[in-house]
Design a protein around this motif. Sequence first.
Motif, PDB file in Angstrom:
ATOM      1  N   PHE A 357       0.823  -1.201  -0.084  1.00 49.18           N
ATOM      2  CA  PHE A 357       0.113  -0.110   0.070  1.00 49.18           C
ATOM      3  C   PHE A 357       0.756   1.340   0.037  1.00 49.18           C
ATOM      4  CE2 PHE A 357      -2.656  -3.193   2.231  1.00 49.18           C
ATOM      5  CZ  PHE A 357      -3.750  -3.235   1.125  1.00 49.18           C
ATOM      6  N   GLY A 358       2.146   1.148   0.150  1.00 48.36           N
ATOM      7  CA  GLY A 358       2.982   2.593   0.039  1.00 48.36           C
ATOM      8  C   GLY A 358       2.824   3.254   1.375  1.00 48.36           C
ATOM      9  N   CYS A 359       2.414   2.823   2.314  1.00 52.62           N
ATOM     10  CA  CYS A 359       2.245   3.558   3.600  1.00 52.62           C
ATOM     11  C   CYS A 359       2.534   2.587   4.723  1.00 52.62           C
ATOM     12  CB  CYS A 359       1.277   4.169   3.822  1.00 52.62           C
ATOM     13  SG  CYS A 359      -0.489   3.345   3.722  1.00 52.62           S
ATOM     14  N   SER A 360       2.727   3.086   6.071  1.00 50.65           N
ATOM     15  CA  SER A 360       2.921   2.083   7.311  1.00 50.65           C
ATOM     16  C   SER A 360       1.500   2.018   7.956  1.00 50.65           C
ATOM     17  CB  SER A 360       3.878   2.872   8.235  1.00 50.65           C
ATOM     18  OG  SER A 360       3.245   3.883   8.888  1.00 50.65           O
ATOM     19  N   LEU A 361       1.491   0.782   8.815  1.00 50.71           N
ATOM     20  CA  LEU A 361       0.489   0.506   9.392  1.00 50.71           C
ATOM     21  C   LEU A 361      -0.047   1.941  10.397  1.00 50.71           C
ATOM     22  CD1 LEU A 361       1.474  -2.943  10.396  1.00 50.71           C
ATOM     23  CD2 LEU A 361      -0.819  -2.429   9.077  1.00 50.71           C
ATOM     24  N   HIS A 362       1.042   2.362  10.993  1.00 52.89           N
ATOM     25  CA  HIS A 362       0.878   3.466  11.854  1.00 52.89           C
ATOM     26  C   HIS A 362       0.111   4.732  11.404  1.00 52.89           C
ATOM     27  CE1 HIS A 362       1.109   5.894  15.561  1.00 52.89           C
ATOM     28  NE2 HIS A 362       1.540   4.806  16.293  1.00 52.89           N
ATOM     29  N   GLN A 363       0.510   4.790   9.936  1.00 52.72           N
ATOM     30  CA  GLN A 363       0.027   5.889   9.074  1.00 52.72           C
ATOM     31  C   GLN A 363      -1.364   5.587   8.849  1.00 52.72           C
ATOM     32  OE1 GLN A 363       2.923   5.620   6.190  1.00 52.72           O
ATOM     33  NE2 GLN A 363       3.228   7.867   6.016  1.00 52.72           N
ATOM     34  N   ALA A 368      -5.842   3.820  16.521  1.00 58.04           N
ATOM     35  CA  ALA A 368      -6.252   2.445  16.936  1.00 58.04           C
ATOM     36  C   ALA A 368      -5.095   1.729  17.566  1.00 58.04           C
ATOM     37  CB  ALA A 368      -6.878   1.628  16.055  1.00 58.04           C
ATOM     38  N   LEU A 369      -3.894   1.664  16.924  1.00 56.77           N
ATOM     39  CA  LEU A 369      -2.806   1.196  17.339  1.00 56.77           C
ATOM     40  C   LEU A 369      -2.360   1.528  18.488  1.00 56.77           C
ATOM     41  CD1 LEU A 369      -0.386   0.635  14.282  1.00 56.77           C
ATOM     42  CD2 LEU A 369      -1.521  -1.033  15.558  1.00 56.77           C
ATOM     43  N   ASP A 370      -2.374   2.922  18.900  1.00 55.57           N
ATOM     44  CA  ASP A 370      -1.964   3.473  20.169  1.00 55.57           C
ATOM     45  C   ASP A 370      -2.684   2.905  21.372  1.00 55.57           C
ATOM     46  OD1 ASP A 370       0.117   4.911  18.879  1.00 55.57           O
ATOM     47  OD2 ASP A 370      -0.884   6.758  18.839  1.00 55.57           O
ATOM     48  N   ARG A 371      -4.092   3.009  21.109  1.00 58.50           N
ATOM     49  CA  ARG A 371      -4.942   2.600  22.083  1.00 58.50           C
ATOM     50  C   ARG A 371      -4.948   1.265  22.391  1.00 58.50           C
ATOM     51  NH1 ARG A 371      -8.903   4.917  20.118  1.00 58.50           N
ATOM     52  NH2 ARG A 371      -9.667   3.242  18.801  1.00 58.50           N
ATOM     53  N   LEU A 372      -4.714   0.347  21.406  1.00 59.32           N
ATOM     54  CA  LEU A 372      -4.532  -1.155  21.789  1.00 59.32           C
ATOM     55  C   LEU A 372      -3.235  -1.506  22.332  1.00 59.32           C
ATOM     56  CD1 LEU A 372      -6.333  -2.629  18.250  1.00 59.32           C
ATOM     57  CD2 LEU A 372      -7.215  -2.470  20.435  1.00 59.32           C
ATOM     58  N   GLU A 373      -2.209  -0.700  21.997  1.00 60.48           N
ATOM     59  CA  GLU A 373      -0.789  -1.080  22.714  1.00 60.48           C
ATOM     60  C   GLU A 373      -0.928  -0.811  24.182  1.00 60.48           C
ATOM     61  OE1 GLU A 373       2.826  -0.668  20.381  1.00 60.48           O
ATOM     62  OE2 GLU A 373       1.862   0.698  19.001  1.00 60.48           O
ATOM     63  N   THR A 374      -1.407   0.559  24.225  1.00 59.02           N
ATOM     64  CA  THR A 374      -1.533   0.908  25.802  1.00 59.02           C
ATOM     65  C   THR A 374      -2.303  -0.251  26.565  1.00 59.02           C
ATOM     66  OG1 THR A 374      -1.343   3.284  25.035  1.00 59.02           O
ATOM     67  CG2 THR A 374      -2.529   2.908  27.173  1.00 59.02           C
ATOM     68  N   GLN A 379       1.082  -6.072  20.038  1.00 59.48           N
ATOM     69  CA  GLN A 379       2.211  -5.750  20.303  1.00 59.48           C
ATOM     70  C   GLN A 379       3.335  -5.852  19.044  1.00 59.48           C
ATOM     71  OE1 GLN A 379       4.115  -8.701  22.944  1.00 59.48           O
ATOM     72  NE2 GLN A 379       3.554 -10.339  21.977  1.00 59.48           N
ATOM     73  N   TRP A 380       4.464  -5.121  19.171  1.00 63.56           N
ATOM     74  CA  TRP A 380       5.170  -5.488  17.964  1.00 63.56           C
ATOM     75  C   TRP A 380       5.927  -6.375  18.249  1.00 63.56           C
ATOM     76  CZ3 TRP A 380       4.548  -3.508  13.254  1.00 63.56           C
ATOM     77  CH2 TRP A 380       3.432  -2.173  13.227  1.00 63.56           C
ATOM     78  N   ARG A 381       6.302  -7.349  17.280  1.00 61.87           N
ATOM     79  CA  ARG A 381       7.316  -8.516  17.653  1.00 61.87           C
ATOM     80  C   ARG A 381       8.653  -8.211  16.840  1.00 61.87           C
ATOM     81  NH1 ARG A 381       3.585 -14.129  18.287  1.00 61.87           N
ATOM     82  NH2 ARG A 381       2.621 -13.509  20.466  1.00 61.87           N
ATOM     83  N   PRO A 382       9.523  -9.086  16.897  1.00 64.80           N
ATOM     84  CA  PRO A 382      10.647  -9.063  16.031  1.00 64.80           C
ATOM     85  C   PRO A 382      10.296  -8.998  14.760  1.00 64.80           C
ATOM     86  CG  PRO A 382      11.196 -10.416  17.954  1.00 64.80           C
ATOM     87  CD  PRO A 382       9.835 -10.060  17.909  1.00 64.80           C
ATOM     88  N   GLY A 383      11.098  -8.438  13.703  1.00 64.71           N
ATOM     89  CA  GLY A 383      10.769  -8.417  12.407  1.00 64.71           C
ATOM     90  C   GLY A 383       9.648  -7.407  11.806  1.00 64.71           C
TER      91      GLY A 383
END
Length: 406
Positions: A357-363, A368-374, A379-383
């Motif tokens: 898609f030419g963009c990052s998951l965080h973009q 949603a990512l910030d809320r779910l990580e908190t 979580q982000w895994r190796p790789g």
Amino acid sequence: MRPPAGIYVHLPFCQRHCFYCSFPVSAGRRPAARQRYWSLLLREIDLWAAWWHGENSVATDLGLPCPGWAEGRGQEGEGFVSLYLGGGTPTLYSGEELAGLIQTIRRLLPVEATAEIAVEANPGTVTRPQLQQLVAAGVNRLSLGVQARQDDLLARLGRGHTSAQTEAAVEVAREAGVPSLNLDLMFGLPGQSLAQWEETLRWAVALRPDHLSCYSLIVEEETPLAGWLASGRLPPLPSEDEGLAQYELARQLLGEAGYVQYEISNFARPGQESRHNLLYWHYDNWLAFGVGAAAHWDSFRWRNLSDLLGYEAAMAAGQFPLAEVRPLTRHEQMEEMVLMGLRLREGVGEEEFRRRFGCSLHQVFGTALDRLETGGFVQWRPGGRLALTDKGLPVGNQVFTEFLLD
């Protein structure tokens, strides 16, 4: 090189209709009906093979893209890596018929020599000669719909087999030389206790399958099971807490037995993961043939008519039996790739998402990512892979809704 792709073939006939089933299946049909469907299915495969080779006007008439990689067809790494015969109960057909179907597909489409070729079956519908014919035709995976150890629970579901027939089917599969064996199990059944589920798990492990799928019962509207539960004819379903305890028990006992949980509901001995299902979870491509079958190719999704008579009428007229062809929006593709990838314990890859898609998951999903990580759900895994945590795993469906963009 193109992404891997698979083929799904739907064989809708069953000896009886399970009380919870909402799939496009046909129970109790005479052999003549199965044979009529067989000839029409082969005709549909011919039509899609012509599409594959660029020999018909599907793209113009239906809006579907041409596969765009005819120049690579037949080369290793450019063909289909899996062929899955599902149902229904495919093994109501003879070994000779199923072997012939596999050979026809191999002749018309570039199925790789090392492809996973899997067949679904119900206990009580397989014989050693039949399975020997399938193994000789290249079948290397058999998936048995076992569901439970207790015969009273099986009867409650409308299943047409007993636990003794399961044990006999496993023995027959081993004798026939089936390389990889999967058992499907279900928890959250009406009146099912934790002790009964534990008995089912320990019994299944003792049968030494290579792969186990453990699914929670989903009660679909307008099925007999739904009506009987609502009227009190059946014992109630386990509570949410009881269902969670059953799920966690499966994770614990199967892990102790050496099975690796690689997806929310699937456990395998190392190297025995379902290659076909991994296509779905990696958001790759697959074609699908037969009544009610659904396919995904690049930015398109389509499905066949789920009515058997409608399917037969379309095929008799030489038409593609499509009920719907839908181009997916960019947002829909992003959602689907994340929702499917998060089902895997390895998660969805940042690099694969960016490449597509030419963009990052965080973009795309930053809030949603910030809320779910908190909250400790992802979580982000190796790789650079985004995955559910142990806390997020049993509430995956709620987590997934956080990634819906529209």
